[in-house]
Write a protein that holds these residues in place. Structure first.
Motif, PDB file in Angstrom:
ATOM      1  N   SER A   1       3.422  12.742   5.740  1.00 30.63           N
ATOM      2  CA  SER A   1       4.782  12.238   5.946  1.00 30.63           C
ATOM      3  C   SER A   1       4.808  10.891   6.656  1.00 30.63           C
ATOM      4  N   ALA A   2       3.752  10.553   7.381  1.00 32.33           N
ATOM      5  CA  ALA A   2       3.753   9.335   8.198  1.00 32.33           C
ATOM      6  C   ALA A   2       3.604   8.043   7.396  1.00 32.33           C
ATOM      7  N   ASN A   3       3.074   8.113   6.186  1.00 30.52           N
ATOM      8  CA  ASN A   3       2.839   6.907   5.398  1.00 30.52           C
ATOM      9  C   ASN A   3       3.951   6.765   4.358  1.00 30.52           C
TER      10      ASN A   3
ATOM     11  N   HIS B   1       3.832   7.529   0.357  1.00 27.85           N
ATOM     12  CA  HIS B   1       4.612   8.754   0.181  1.00 27.85           C
ATOM     13  C   HIS B   1       5.652   8.521  -0.906  1.00 27.85           C
ATOM     14  N   LYS B   2       6.283   7.354  -0.889  1.00 29.67           N
ATOM     15  CA  LYS B   2       7.283   7.014  -1.906  1.00 29.67           C
ATOM     16  C   LYS B   2       6.643   6.935  -3.290  1.00 29.67           C
ATOM     17  N   ILE B   3       5.464   6.338  -3.364  1.00 30.28           N
ATOM     18  CA  ILE B   3       4.763   6.242  -4.644  1.00 30.28           C
ATOM     19  C   ILE B   3       4.456   7.629  -5.189  1.00 30.28           C
ATOM     20  N   ILE B   4       3.969   8.518  -4.339  1.00 29.37           N
ATOM     21  CA  ILE B   4       3.674   9.876  -4.795  1.00 29.37           C
ATOM     22  C   ILE B   4       4.945  10.560  -5.287  1.00 29.37           C
TER      23      ILE B   4
ATOM     24  N   GLY C   1      -4.859   9.315  -2.489  1.00 28.21           N
ATOM     25  CA  GLY C   1      -5.351  10.298  -1.520  1.00 28.21           C
ATOM     26  C   GLY C   1      -6.225   9.659  -0.461  1.00 28.21           C
ATOM     27  N   ALA C   2      -7.097   8.721  -0.862  1.00 27.45           N
ATOM     28  CA  ALA C   2      -7.992   8.047   0.079  1.00 27.45           C
ATOM     29  C   ALA C   2      -7.212   7.166   1.045  1.00 27.45           C
ATOM     30  N   PHE C   3      -6.190   6.458   0.557  1.00 26.65           N
ATOM     31  CA  PHE C   3      -5.358   5.651   1.441  1.00 26.65           C
ATOM     32  C   PHE C   3      -4.654   6.532   2.464  1.00 26.65           C
ATOM     33  N   LEU C   4      -4.087   7.606   1.996  1.00 24.55           N
ATOM     34  CA  LEU C   4      -3.375   8.499   2.905  1.00 24.55           C
ATOM     35  C   LEU C   4      -4.307   9.127   3.929  1.00 24.55           C
ATOM     36  N   ALA C   5      -5.579   9.282   3.573  1.00 23.96           N
ATOM     37  CA  ALA C   5      -6.562   9.856   4.492  1.00 23.96           C
ATOM     38  C   ALA C   5      -7.255   8.786   5.335  1.00 23.96           C
ATOM     39  N   ASP C   6      -6.814   7.533   5.211  1.00 23.88           N
ATOM     40  CA  ASP C   6      -7.367   6.420   5.996  1.00 23.88           C
ATOM     41  C   ASP C   6      -8.850   6.174   5.769  1.00 23.88           C
TER      42      ASP C   6
END
Length: 166
Positions: free
Chosen positions: A39-41, A45-48, A88-93
C-alpha cells in the motif's frame, strides 16, 4: 527425491533438482508486512490496479517472495516476465533490475502486446536501478524507438555459442 510435475515444462523440475538448483514456487509464502509495504508505493500500486486482473497475482506473488528472500539483482527475460517481475521487484525494493528483451518491441507481435507495457516500461526507465538489454542491435533500436529513449539506454548482449576448435 524425484518429483513428478505435470505440464508442458514439468521435465525441468527433476533436471534442476538433480543439479542442486533450488526450486521455489512463487506465491508459497507471504511476508507479514506485505499489505503495508504494498500500500505504501502509490505509483506502482496504481499501475497494478490498472493491470488486467489475471496478471496482478503474479506481480504480488513475486513481490512477496522478494520481500522474504532479499536479492541484490532481479533479472527477467521477455516482456511479460519483465513487467510482472519488475513491478514485484520494485515494490520489494530490489536495488538493481535487469530487463532482457529478446526481439523487437512488443507492438510487432500484437498477440503478445498489451496496453500497459509502455507505461510500465516508461516508469521503470525513471529509475537509475534499471538496465535494459537485448540480444540484437536491431532489437535494441526497435525498443529505443518505441520507448523514445537514446540507444545508449540499451546494452546488447549477442547470443553466442563458443567452441574451442583446436
Amino acid at each position: 527425491f524425484p518429483v513428478t510435475i505435470v505440464g508442458e515444462h514439468g521435465h525441468y523440475y527433476n533436471l534442476l533438482a538433480e543439479n542442486g538448483v533450488p526450486i521455489k514456487i512463487v506465491g508459497e509464502r507471504l511476508h507479514q508486512n506485505f499489505s503495508k509495504l504494498y500500500s505504501a508505493n502509490n505509483q506502482l500500486h496504481k499501475i497494478i490496479k490498472e493491470m488486467p486482473t489475471e496478471f496482478k497475482p503474479m506481480c504480488l506473488d513475486i513481490m512477496g517472495e522478494l520481500m522474504i528472500d532479499k536479492v541484490e539483482i532481479f533479472h527477467a527475460w521477455l516482456d511479460h516476465p519483465n513487467i510482472w517481475g519488475g513491478v514485484g521487484a520494485f515494490l520489494a525494493d530490489v536495488p538493481f533490475l535487469v530487463f532482457s528483451t529478446r526481439n523487437k518491441h512488443p507492438l510487432n507481435f500484437p498477440y503478445l502486446a498489451t496496453p500497459y507495457f509502455l507505461p510500465v516500461y516508461k516508469q521503470f526507465l525513471k529509475s537509475p536501478a534499471v538496465r535494459f538489454i537485448n540480444n540484437s542491435r536491431p532489437g535494441a533500436r526497435s525498443y529505443c524507438r518505441w520507448l523514445a529513449i537514446k540507444e545508449k539506454k540499451f546494452s546488447v548482449i549477442l547470443n553466442a555459442v563458443y567452441r574451442d576448435w583446436e
